[in-house]
Enzyme design. Structure first.
Site, short mmCIF file in Angstrom:
data_model
loop_
_atom_site.label_atom_id
_atom_site.label_comp_id
_atom_site.label_asym_id
_atom_site.label_seq_id
_atom_site.Cartn_x
_atom_site.Cartn_y
_atom_site.Cartn_z
N GLY A 179 66.36 64.10 25.01
CA GLY A 179 64.99 63.20 24.95
C GLY A 179 65.43 61.70 24.91
N GLU A 220 67.85 58.75 18.60
CA GLU A 220 66.97 59.99 18.76
C GLU A 220 65.60 59.59 19.40
OE1 GLU A 220 66.63 62.73 19.53
OE2 GLU A 220 66.54 64.07 17.92
N ASP A 221 64.90 60.46 19.88
CA ASP A 221 63.56 60.17 20.82
C ASP A 221 62.46 60.12 19.51
OD1 ASP A 221 63.91 62.77 20.28
OD2 ASP A 221 63.17 63.56 22.04
N ASP A 262 60.42 64.51 13.61
CA ASP A 262 59.43 65.23 13.37
C ASP A 262 59.63 65.85 11.83
OD1 ASP A 262 57.29 67.04 13.35
OD2 ASP A 262 57.59 67.76 15.35
N THR A 263 59.84 66.96 11.73
CA THR A 263 60.33 67.86 10.59
C THR A 263 61.57 66.95 10.08
OG1 THR A 263 61.57 69.41 11.28
CG2 THR A 263 59.27 69.94 11.13
N GLY A 264 62.29 66.54 10.72
CA GLY A 264 63.63 65.84 10.51
C GLY A 264 64.80 67.02 10.35
N THR A 270 66.34 68.91 12.44
CA THR A 270 67.67 68.81 13.30
C THR A 270 68.49 67.63 13.15
OG1 THR A 270 65.91 69.51 14.89
CG2 THR A 270 67.93 68.87 15.97
N LEU A 271 67.89 66.72 12.92
CA LEU A 271 68.54 65.27 12.69
C LEU A 271 69.35 65.52 11.40
CD1 LEU A 271 69.37 62.35 13.43
CD2 LEU A 271 68.32 64.03 15.21
N PHE A 289 51.08 65.94 19.65
CA PHE A 289 52.14 66.10 20.55
C PHE A 289 52.08 64.89 21.65
CE2 PHE A 289 54.71 68.05 23.66
CZ PHE A 289 55.92 68.61 22.91
N ASP A 317 59.52 65.23 26.28
CA ASP A 317 58.92 66.22 27.26
C ASP A 317 57.86 67.22 26.55
OD1 ASP A 317 60.96 67.26 25.77
OD2 ASP A 317 60.74 69.09 27.33
N ARG A 372 59.06 63.45 31.24
CA ARG A 372 60.21 62.54 30.40
C ARG A 372 60.08 61.39 31.34
NH1 ARG A 372 63.32 65.53 27.04
NH2 ARG A 372 63.84 67.78 27.73
P1 IMP Z 1 62.61 68.11 14.17
O1 IMP Z 1 62.63 66.93 13.45
O2 IMP Z 1 63.92 68.74 13.81
O3 IMP Z 1 61.29 68.97 14.00
O4 IMP Z 1 62.72 68.07 15.62
C1 IMP Z 1 62.62 67.00 16.59
C2 IMP Z 1 62.74 67.34 17.97
O5 IMP Z 1 61.54 67.98 18.38
C3 IMP Z 1 62.71 66.11 18.99
O6 IMP Z 1 64.03 65.64 19.01
C4 IMP Z 1 62.09 66.49 20.20
O7 IMP Z 1 62.86 67.08 20.95
C5 IMP Z 1 60.95 67.56 19.48
N1 IMP Z 1 59.65 66.91 19.18
C6 IMP Z 1 59.15 66.80 17.97
N2 IMP Z 1 57.84 66.40 18.12
C7 IMP Z 1 57.52 66.21 19.57
C8 IMP Z 1 56.55 65.66 20.21
O8 IMP Z 1 55.43 65.00 19.95
N3 IMP Z 1 56.87 65.43 21.56
C9 IMP Z 1 57.79 65.96 22.25
N4 IMP Z 1 59.05 66.37 21.64
C10 IMP Z 1 58.94 66.69 20.43
MG MG Z 2 65.35 65.54 20.80
#
Ligand code: IMP
Ligand code: MG
Length: 202
Positions: free
Chosen positions: A66, A121-122, A125-127, A129-130, A175, A182, A188
């Site tokens: 992303g 990072e792109d 969201d929940t944070g 993964t990061l 979203f 994507d 993308r």
């Molecule tokens: P999180 O912060 O662990 O929930 O995951 C974040 C990842 O979820 C991002 O790196 C994106 O790949 C994906 N993601 C979360 N929100 C969106 C969205 O609105 N559009 C597209 N991808 C998203």
């Molecule tokens: Mg990502």
């Protein structure tokens, strides 16, 4: 000889589909940030990062896939000597949210020991993964690790303590696609950020 017959009804139903809508003018998209707004914001972020890292040995770490568009623009707005590297992780998602467990699919090519790392990072969201990724990178002896995220979607944040040092834009809890982001692999390539109006048609 093979003869293909097209009836009048088929032509009539096909016409509205063709219309004037292309991938970039898709009616299911509502533009949130235009190409011009993005370019201006990237210039500001680049100038800020250039000032902050003036004396450092900077490595931009892009989280695939992303962030590739953001990285490509951001690195050209940073007037410093720097290198880039890539990482790819998959988060194990249950039906409702990401679990925070990550599997490294592609690791960095070079050591970050002693380096100043800016993770690119792109969207956060929940944070989950990061946060996990920063834990992993944090054990590798870097001089500093900071985070740049093109988008910040704060509402679903679970890891409230996650600090985003450089943010492009804050987005509502919807979203969004484009500029690297994507929906099932699509969109993308959009040069802007858009909200998908009807995700079931994405
Ligand atoms: P999180 O912060 O662990 O929930 O995951 C974040 C990842 O979820 C991002 O790196 C994106 O790949 C994906 N993601 C979360 N929100 C969106 C969205 O609105 N559009 C597209 N991808 C998203
Ligand atoms: Mg990502």
């Amino acid at each position: 000889m093979l003869k293909i017959e097209i009836t009048k009804t088929e032509i009539m139903t096909a016409e509205p589909m063709l219309g004037d809508a292309t991938e970039f003018t898709n009616h299911n998209l509502e533009v949130l940030f235009s190409e011009k707004q993005i370019a201006e914001r990237i210039r500001e972020l680049g100038a800020e990062i250039t000032r902050d890292y003036a004396k450092d040995d900077l490595v931009l770490v892009s989280v695939l896939k992303g962030s590739c568009v953001f990285l490509a623009d951001l690195m050209r707005a940073i007037d410093l000597r720097l290198t880039i590297d890539f990482m790819s992780v998959s988060s194990y998602k249950n039906e409702l949210q990401s679990s925070g467990d990550v599997e490294i699919l592609k690791d960095l090519s070079n050591s970050i020991r002693g380096k100043d790392v800016l993770v690119v990072e792109d969207i956060i969201d929940t944070g989950l993964t990061l946060s996990r990724l920063l834990d992993i990178l944090g054990s590798r002896g870097a001089n500093s690790i900071k985070l740049a995220s093109f988008l910040d979607k704060p509402e679903p944040r679970i890891k409230k303590q996650l600090k985003i040092d450089y943010t492009g834009f804050v987005v509502p809890n919807k979203f969004v696609v484009g500029y690297g982001l994507d929906a099932a692999g699509r969109y993308r390539n959009l040069p802007f950020i858009a909200v998908v109006k009807d995700p079931s048609r994405a």
